[in-house]
Write a protein that holds these residues in place. Sequence first.
Motif, PDB file in Angstrom:
ATOM      1  N   THR A 107      -1.852  16.183   1.754  1.00  0.00           N
ATOM      2  CA  THR A 107      -1.743  15.089   2.726  1.00  0.00           C
ATOM      3  C   THR A 107      -0.531  15.269   3.631  1.00  0.00           C
ATOM      4  O   THR A 107      -0.566  14.884   4.802  1.00  0.00           O
ATOM      5  N   ALA A 108       0.535  15.881   3.098  1.00  0.00           N
ATOM      6  CA  ALA A 108       1.714  16.147   3.933  1.00  0.00           C
ATOM      7  C   ALA A 108       1.372  17.148   5.031  1.00  0.00           C
ATOM      8  O   ALA A 108       1.749  16.971   6.196  1.00  0.00           O
ATOM      9  N   VAL A 109       0.637  18.203   4.672  1.00  0.00           N
ATOM     10  CA  VAL A 109       0.232  19.209   5.651  1.00  0.00           C
ATOM     11  C   VAL A 109      -0.728  18.598   6.673  1.00  0.00           C
ATOM     12  O   VAL A 109      -0.602  18.818   7.892  1.00  0.00           O
ATOM     13  N   LEU A 110      -1.684  17.811   6.190  1.00  0.00           N
ATOM     14  CA  LEU A 110      -2.656  17.179   7.076  1.00  0.00           C
ATOM     15  C   LEU A 110      -1.991  16.206   8.035  1.00  0.00           C
ATOM     16  O   LEU A 110      -2.284  16.196   9.246  1.00  0.00           O
ATOM     17  N   SER A 111      -1.075  15.407   7.521  1.00  0.00           N
ATOM     18  CA  SER A 111      -0.365  14.445   8.369  1.00  0.00           C
ATOM     19  C   SER A 111       0.513  15.160   9.388  1.00  0.00           C
ATOM     20  O   SER A 111       0.566  14.781  10.561  1.00  0.00           O
ATOM     21  N   GLY A 112       1.206  16.202   8.941  1.00  0.00           N
ATOM     22  CA  GLY A 112       2.068  16.948   9.850  1.00  0.00           C
ATOM     23  C   GLY A 112       1.277  17.580  10.984  1.00  0.00           C
ATOM     24  O   GLY A 112       1.694  17.524  12.149  1.00  0.00           O
ATOM     25  N   MET A 150       0.823  -1.203   0.000  1.00  0.00           N
ATOM     26  CA  MET A 150       0.000   0.000   0.000  1.00  0.00           C
ATOM     27  C   MET A 150       0.863   1.261   0.000  1.00  0.00           C
ATOM     28  O   MET A 150       0.349   2.369  -0.036  1.00  0.00           O
ATOM     29  N   HIS A 151       2.187   1.094   0.063  1.00  0.00           N
ATOM     30  CA  HIS A 151       3.078   2.248   0.033  1.00  0.00           C
ATOM     31  C   HIS A 151       3.027   2.889  -1.351  1.00  0.00           C
ATOM     32  O   HIS A 151       3.352   2.253  -2.344  1.00  0.00           O
ATOM     33  N   ILE A 152       2.616   4.137  -1.414  1.00  0.00           N
ATOM     34  CA  ILE A 152       2.529   4.851  -2.687  1.00  0.00           C
ATOM     35  C   ILE A 152       3.919   5.343  -3.082  1.00  0.00           C
ATOM     36  O   ILE A 152       4.596   6.005  -2.290  1.00  0.00           O
ATOM     37  N   PRO A 153       4.379   5.044  -4.293  1.00  0.00           N
ATOM     38  CA  PRO A 153       5.684   5.525  -4.729  1.00  0.00           C
ATOM     39  C   PRO A 153       5.614   6.948  -5.274  1.00  0.00           C
ATOM     40  O   PRO A 153       4.523   7.510  -5.438  1.00  0.00           O
ATOM     41  N   ASP A 154       6.765   7.532  -5.556  1.00  0.00           N
ATOM     42  CA  ASP A 154       6.807   8.856  -6.177  1.00  0.00           C
ATOM     43  C   ASP A 154       6.149   8.797  -7.554  1.00  0.00           C
ATOM     44  O   ASP A 154       6.234   7.802  -8.262  1.00  0.00           O
ATOM     45  N   GLY A 155       5.500   9.894  -7.918  1.00  0.00           N
ATOM     46  CA  GLY A 155       4.918   9.997  -9.251  1.00  0.00           C
ATOM     47  C   GLY A 155       3.474   9.561  -9.352  1.00  0.00           C
ATOM     48  O   GLY A 155       2.844   9.760 -10.396  1.00  0.00           O
ATOM     49  N   THR A 209       8.003  12.088  -1.884  1.00  0.00           N
ATOM     50  CA  THR A 209       6.914  13.050  -2.058  1.00  0.00           C
ATOM     51  C   THR A 209       5.589  12.486  -1.556  1.00  0.00           C
ATOM     52  O   THR A 209       4.688  13.240  -1.182  1.00  0.00           O
ATOM     53  N   ALA A 210       5.471  11.173  -1.552  1.00  0.00           N
ATOM     54  CA  ALA A 210       4.231  10.526  -1.099  1.00  0.00           C
ATOM     55  C   ALA A 210       4.269  10.157   0.379  1.00  0.00           C
ATOM     56  O   ALA A 210       3.322   9.532   0.877  1.00  0.00           O
ATOM     57  N   LEU A 211       5.325  10.553   1.087  1.00  0.00           N
ATOM     58  CA  LEU A 211       5.467  10.160   2.491  1.00  0.00           C
ATOM     59  C   LEU A 211       4.298  10.668   3.336  1.00  0.00           C
ATOM     60  O   LEU A 211       3.758   9.937   4.179  1.00  0.00           O
ATOM     61  N   GLY A 212       3.894  11.909   3.116  1.00  0.00           N
ATOM     62  CA  GLY A 212       2.766  12.453   3.872  1.00  0.00           C
ATOM     63  C   GLY A 212       1.493  11.666   3.633  1.00  0.00           C
ATOM     64  O   GLY A 212       0.720  11.414   4.564  1.00  0.00           O
ATOM     65  N   ALA A 213       1.281  11.260   2.392  1.00  0.00           N
ATOM     66  CA  ALA A 213       0.093  10.468   2.054  1.00  0.00           C
ATOM     67  C   ALA A 213       0.165   9.092   2.687  1.00  0.00           C
ATOM     68  O   ALA A 213      -0.833   8.581   3.213  1.00  0.00           O
ATOM     69  N   ASN A 214       1.334   8.461   2.644  1.00  0.00           N
ATOM     70  CA  ASN A 214       1.489   7.139   3.240  1.00  0.00           C
ATOM     71  C   ASN A 214       1.295   7.180   4.753  1.00  0.00           C
ATOM     72  O   ASN A 214       0.719   6.269   5.342  1.00  0.00           O
ATOM     73  N   ILE A 215       1.787   8.254   5.385  1.00  0.00           N
ATOM     74  CA  ILE A 215       1.573   8.412   6.818  1.00  0.00           C
ATOM     75  C   ILE A 215       0.087   8.612   7.104  1.00  0.00           C
ATOM     76  O   ILE A 215      -0.456   8.047   8.063  1.00  0.00           O
ATOM     77  N   PHE A 216      -0.582   9.402   6.265  1.00  0.00           N
ATOM     78  CA  PHE A 216      -2.008   9.624   6.459  1.00  0.00           C
ATOM     79  C   PHE A 216      -2.790   8.323   6.334  1.00  0.00           C
ATOM     80  O   PHE A 216      -3.666   8.029   7.157  1.00  0.00           O
ATOM     81  N   ILE A 217      -2.461   7.514   5.326  1.00  0.00           N
ATOM     82  CA  ILE A 217      -3.193   6.267   5.069  1.00  0.00           C
ATOM     83  C   ILE A 217      -2.935   5.227   6.153  1.00  0.00           C
ATOM     84  O   ILE A 217      -3.862   4.689   6.764  1.00  0.00           O
ATOM     85  N   MET A 218      -1.648   4.920   6.369  1.00  0.00           N
ATOM     86  CA  MET A 218      -1.292   3.826   7.272  1.00  0.00           C
ATOM     87  C   MET A 218      -0.999   4.269   8.705  1.00  0.00           C
ATOM     88  O   MET A 218      -1.063   3.449   9.628  1.00  0.00           O
ATOM     89  N   GLY A 219      -0.669   5.544   8.877  1.00  0.00           N
ATOM     90  CA  GLY A 219      -0.315   6.022  10.199  1.00  0.00           C
ATOM     91  C   GLY A 219      -1.419   6.778  10.912  1.00  0.00           C
ATOM     92  O   GLY A 219      -1.334   6.998  12.121  1.00  0.00           O
TER      93      GLY A 219
END
Length: 212
Positions: free
Chosen positions: A16-21, A1-6, A104-114
């Motif tokens: 999602t980065a702002v929301l997760s942060g 489920m880890h989203i890659p770059d692009g 670049t997708a780290l914020g989204a991955n944190i939002f989804i799985m974290g």
Amino acid sequence: MHIPDGFLDAKTWISTAVLSGGTLSYGIAKTKQVLNERQVPKMGVMAAFIFAAQMINFPVAGGTSGHLIGGALAAITLGPWSASLIMATVLIIQCLFFQDGGLTALGANIFIMGIVAPFVGYSVYKIIVGNSQAKGRVFIGTFLAGWSSTFIASLVCTFLIVISNTVPLKVALPAMAGWHALIGIGEGIITAIVISYLSKVRADLVFNSTKV
């Protein structure tokens, strides 16, 4: 489920980065309210366990495999806010050192799985199990918590990819939801087994009402 770059457009990965942060910042404050010297090692142990468990894949079907997310497990034992911090730490290490998920997708991955996975799992657990210590209810509740955390997280992942115009909904939804409905069974079983065991040997980790 880890989203890659692009896979995500700029508006999606930035949002999602702002929301997760913001969520993690609030989670730190919430965790500090009940954080004590005994809880810090527990968080470290849970993070190490989830990190190691995510490295082990189990077969699903058609050559596809899945692995434990661990969000529900961490949330049930340490509370959803602490679980979010644990999951974020694991995901950051995986991204930076193992290229598992894009930067670049780290914020989204944190939002989804974290964030989504722990809070969905914890909510389902509290609704079904509540304060009950009945073995059957605990097992069923934790299984459904693990399954739903994986399945709902996959739907959120699908939504982010679709709104980024990377993959059309008719392709992304059955691919993600279908496979993760099966992967969620493994998540549910592992979560239920671990929580059922802890309820016997360390009931305070499961039934402690002071968790964040």
